[in-house]
Design an enzyme around this catalytic site. Sequence first.
Site, short mmCIF file in Angstrom:
data_model
loop_
_atom_site.label_atom_id
_atom_site.label_comp_id
_atom_site.label_asym_id
_atom_site.label_seq_id
_atom_site.Cartn_x
_atom_site.Cartn_y
_atom_site.Cartn_z
CE LYS A 13 44.69 36.95 37.70
NZ LYS A 13 45.66 38.06 37.93
NE ARG A 88 41.30 39.29 43.09
CZ ARG A 88 41.30 39.43 41.76
NH1 ARG A 88 40.51 38.70 41.02
NH2 ARG A 88 42.11 40.28 41.21
NE ARG A 122 45.82 45.95 32.79
CZ ARG A 122 45.47 45.10 33.76
NH1 ARG A 122 45.35 43.82 33.49
NH2 ARG A 122 45.23 45.53 34.97
NE ARG A 155 41.98 46.66 35.11
CZ ARG A 155 42.18 45.39 35.47
NH1 ARG A 155 42.22 44.45 34.54
NH2 ARG A 155 42.33 45.05 36.73
NE ARG A 166 44.94 45.50 40.65
CZ ARG A 166 45.34 45.84 39.42
NH1 ARG A 166 45.76 47.06 39.18
NH2 ARG A 166 45.31 44.96 38.45
#
Length: 210
Positions: A13, A88, A122, A155, A166
């Site tokens: 996203k 969300r 990531r 992160r 998550r």
Amino acid sequence: MNFIFLGPPGAGKGTLAAQVAVSYKIPHISTGEIFRAAIKAQTPLGKKVQAIIDAGGLVSDDVTIELVKDRLSKEDAKNGFILDGFPRTIPQAEALATIVKVDAAVNFDIADEAVVERLSGRRVCKGCGQNYHLAFMPPKTEGKCDKCGADLYTRDDDKIESIKHRLEVYRAQTAPLIDFYREKGALVDVDARPSTDKILAEFEAKFPQK
Ligand code: AP5
Ligand code: MG
């Protein structure tokens, strides 16, 4: 146009939103980014949400809705925006409907295995926030941002336990928004598996600029 980007963590996203923001000249508003900036600056908001975010839970609806209301009232959001990671929950979607009209809820379709692969590789720039991936989008110089030269970091919520949590939170609280927006006729599915160039091309074909 007013876009919202819906999809599991790691679907891409933020990566697509950054490209769409440049191409459509509209702001990319990421609630996750706003929270991470508050944590970095150790503001009262940052201190309040840090533990929740690191563990992969959701910040309360009240806090998040207030923050988005304030951001959407700014001048640069008057001619369209991309909301990345908001709403969300159903209460957040209902609150948003009282503030603005959502033209398209773009739903990123991707399997859990790909999400885990994307999130565990990531890396994010400490300076400008640019996203990288060790295998799929590596920086030119290891550990450094191509754009601003700052260091890249992992992160805190990209640890495997947080990723799994998550995904559970996504399924329980966010996935119901797919039907919410489908019923409103605003849902547009995007295949999130191909390369970023292909996804952007598909997006631009679906939403031609005037
Ligand atoms: P947020 O920052 O929104 O995190 P998220 O939803 O978990 O999504 P991510 O940012 O992890 O993934 P993404 O889809 O943006 O993927 P990306 O483009 O980086 O939220 C963080 C936290 O804040 C939440 O957990 C919650 O605690 C809190 N929060 C935020 N909003 C909230 C709200 N509304 N209510 C309550 N709490 C809220 O891509 C991932 C990786 O894949 C990157 O390495 C990238 O390089 C790579 N990649 C991307 N696209 C491709 C591609 N096409 N091919 C190959 N690799 C790709
Ligand atoms: Mg993101």
